[in-house]
Design a protein around this motif. Sequence first.
Motif, mmCIF file in Angstrom:
data_model
loop_
_atom_site.group_PDB
_atom_site.id
_atom_site.type_symbol
_atom_site.label_atom_id
_atom_site.label_comp_id
_atom_site.label_asym_id
_atom_site.label_seq_id
_atom_site.Cartn_x
_atom_site.Cartn_y
_atom_site.Cartn_z
ATOM 1 N N THR A 9 52.508 6.457 95.866
ATOM 2 C CA THR A 9 52.423 6.066 94.459
ATOM 3 C C THR A 9 51.108 6.569 93.865
ATOM 4 O O THR A 9 50.565 6.006 92.937
ATOM 5 C CB THR A 9 52.526 4.536 94.287
ATOM 6 N N ASN A 42 50.472 10.897 82.485
ATOM 7 C CA ASN A 42 49.618 11.952 83.025
ATOM 8 C C ASN A 42 50.369 13.256 83.250
ATOM 9 O O ASN A 42 49.917 14.108 84.010
ATOM 10 C CB ASN A 42 48.954 11.471 84.315
ATOM 11 N N ALA A 43 51.514 13.408 82.590
ATOM 12 C CA ALA A 43 52.261 14.662 82.673
ATOM 13 C C ALA A 43 51.417 15.777 82.063
ATOM 14 O O ALA A 43 50.693 15.571 81.091
ATOM 15 C CB ALA A 43 53.594 14.533 81.943
ATOM 16 N N TYR A 78 53.834 2.594 88.386
ATOM 17 C CA TYR A 78 53.775 3.973 88.873
ATOM 18 C C TYR A 78 54.441 4.966 87.921
ATOM 19 O O TYR A 78 53.845 5.957 87.526
ATOM 20 C CB TYR A 78 54.402 4.030 90.266
ATOM 21 N N LYS A 79 55.697 4.712 87.522
ATOM 22 C CA LYS A 79 56.440 5.646 86.668
ATOM 23 C C LYS A 79 55.769 5.815 85.309
ATOM 24 O O LYS A 79 55.731 6.906 84.753
ATOM 25 C CB LYS A 79 57.879 5.183 86.500
ATOM 26 N N TYR A 97 52.574 5.655 84.630
ATOM 27 C CA TYR A 97 51.403 6.512 84.781
ATOM 28 C C TYR A 97 51.781 7.954 85.102
ATOM 29 O O TYR A 97 51.064 8.876 84.736
ATOM 30 C CB TYR A 97 50.433 5.943 85.813
ATOM 31 N N LEU A 98 52.919 8.172 85.764
ATOM 32 C CA LEU A 98 53.392 9.544 85.981
ATOM 33 C C LEU A 98 53.612 10.252 84.658
ATOM 34 O O LEU A 98 53.188 11.389 84.465
ATOM 35 C CB LEU A 98 54.708 9.542 86.763
ATOM 36 N N LYS A 102 55.395 16.223 85.963
ATOM 37 C CA LYS A 102 54.736 15.115 86.632
ATOM 38 C C LYS A 102 54.551 15.528 88.084
ATOM 39 O O LYS A 102 55.322 16.326 88.619
ATOM 40 C CB LYS A 102 55.552 13.832 86.501
ATOM 41 N N ILE A 134 54.661 14.476 91.836
ATOM 42 C CA ILE A 134 55.186 13.435 92.720
ATOM 43 C C ILE A 134 54.851 13.806 94.158
ATOM 44 O O ILE A 134 55.319 14.831 94.670
ATOM 45 C CB ILE A 134 56.706 13.257 92.541
ATOM 46 N N VAL A 150 48.947 9.151 91.700
ATOM 47 C CA VAL A 150 49.156 9.951 90.497
ATOM 48 C C VAL A 150 47.967 10.883 90.305
ATOM 49 O O VAL A 150 46.819 10.465 90.417
ATOM 50 C CB VAL A 150 49.306 9.028 89.263
#
Length: 86
Positions: free
Chosen positions: A37, A61-62, A54-55, A57-58, A30, A32, A39
């Motif tokens: 926030t 989209n990994a 936020y988390k 979508y992280l 991911k 960061i 992505v």
Amino acid sequence: FGFGGLNNKLFILSHLAVTGYRVEKTQLFKIIFPNSTTVLQKDGELNSFADTVYKKYLIENAMTEQEIKSIDKRYWEFAVPVEDGE
């Protein structure tokens, strides 16, 4: 069934199961960005999300190292490995 037939394939699969063969998962990362926030999405677009999503979508989209670098190599410095269970 002959060579390459069903019996041969079953033998190979049973041998792999007995010897503990595992398929290694591809490591995902991911991105960061510090104090942000934002992505990096799989389509290469940057998008900012509210803290509440936020988390999610992280993780959605990994990407692999190659996928990240194909968008832009500069993003690689912000890559963080995704852990199992995230």
